[in-house]
Design an enzyme around this catalytic site. Sequence first.
Site, PDB file in Angstrom:
ATOM      1  N   ASN A 155       0.832  -1.206   0.000  1.00  0.00           N
ATOM      2  CA  ASN A 155       0.000   0.000   0.000  1.00  0.00           C
ATOM      3  C   ASN A 155       0.862   1.249   0.000  1.00  0.00           C
ATOM      4  OD1 ASN A 155      -2.117  -1.704   0.074  1.00  0.00           O
ATOM      5  ND2 ASN A 155      -2.625  -1.389   2.233  1.00  0.00           N
ATOM      6  N   HIS A 214       6.074  -0.495  -2.370  1.00  0.00           N
ATOM      7  CA  HIS A 214       5.640   0.221  -3.578  1.00  0.00           C
ATOM      8  C   HIS A 214       5.643   1.736  -3.423  1.00  0.00           C
ATOM      9  CE1 HIS A 214       3.438  -3.643  -5.170  1.00  0.00           C
ATOM     10  NE2 HIS A 214       4.757  -3.721  -5.190  1.00  0.00           N
ATOM     11  N   SER A 236      -4.514  -9.509  -3.500  1.00  0.00           N
ATOM     12  CA  SER A 236      -4.958 -10.490  -4.500  1.00  0.00           C
ATOM     13  C   SER A 236      -3.791 -11.382  -4.937  1.00  0.00           C
ATOM     14  CB  SER A 236      -5.561  -9.771  -5.711  1.00  0.00           C
ATOM     15  OG  SER A 236      -4.626  -8.871  -6.244  1.00  0.00           O
TER      16      SER A 236
END
Length: 256
Positions: free
Chosen positions: A105, A122, A196
Site C-alpha cells: 500500500n 511500492h 490479491s
Amino acid sequence: MTASDRDAIERVAAAVAAARSITALTGAGVSSASGVPTFRGEDGLWKKVRVETLATREAFENDPRLVWEWYDWRRSLIRNAQPNAAHHVLAAWTRTRGATLITQNVDGLHERAGAERLIRLHGSIWHVRCWNRCHAGRADWLDDRVPMGALPPRCPHCGGMVRPSVVWFGEPLDQSLLDRARAAAACDVFLTVGTSSVVYPAAGLIPDAKAAGALVVEINPDATGTSHMADLTLRMSAADALTQINEHLTSSKATC
Ligand code: NAD
C-alpha cells in the site's frame, strides 16, 4: 462465524503467540474498510479506469496532467480516511511482538496507526520525486498538499515535472527493500492480508515464506492467486479477522 472459522482463529492466535518471528504482507484490502478503494475488489478502481491508462511510465509521458488528476483524487480520499482495526492490530504487533510489516500500500495508513518495522515496497503516495532525476531532486521528498495545486507539479530544483514516488506497473522495486522483505519472509508465521497476490515480485514473498518453513495464513474474503499455499485461511475481512485473533491473544495472556 462458522465453527471452522472459530477453530482457524484459535489456531492462528496460538501460532502467533508461540512465534519467534511474525511477518505480515499487506495489500489494498487492508485499507478498504477505511474507504480507500482496492484495485481489483468489488469497489475496484479499475472498474472505472483501466490501469494501463494511468499507473505506468507511458501514461505519465503521454498525459502527466491526467495521471496527476487521478493521484490528486486518490490523495484527497486517503486524506479523509482513518486507519481501521486491521492497521491498529498489525501496528500493535510490530511494537509488542517484533512483527515486520511488508506493505504494497502507498496510502500511509500503517504509519498513521503507529507501525514500526515497516517495509514500503511500492513507495508512498505522499512523496514525489523529479521526473528528470535532476541532481538536487534525485531523492524523493514529502509533498502532502491536497489538492496539489497546478498540475503537474514542478520540481523546485530544475523546474521540470515531478511524479508520485510510487512503483508503477512495469517498474522495478528498490532492490534493498526487496532484499529486506525476502529476509523477513523467512519467519515462523507469515500472514498475507488483503492482497490479491497477482502483483510480482510482492506475491513471490508467499512462496518464499512457504519454502522457508513459515506457517502461511491468508486473510481475505475471496480466494487469491496464492490461496493454495496457505496453511490456514480466514475468509473474512482483515479488520474482523485480526481483531478476533488479537482478542484471543489478549484473553489467553490474561488467564496465564
Ligand atoms: P488488489 O486490489 O489487487 O486486491 C485487493 C484484495 O483485497 C482482493 O483480493 C480483495 O478480495 C481483498 N479485500 C477486499 N476487501 C478486503 C477486506 N476488507 N479485508 C481483507 N481483504 C479484502 O490489491 P493488491 O493485491 O494490494 O495489489 C494492487 C496494487 O495496487 C498494489 O501494488 C498497491 O500498491 C496498489 N494499491 C494500493 C492501494 C492503497 O495504498 N490503499 C489501493 C489500491 C491499490
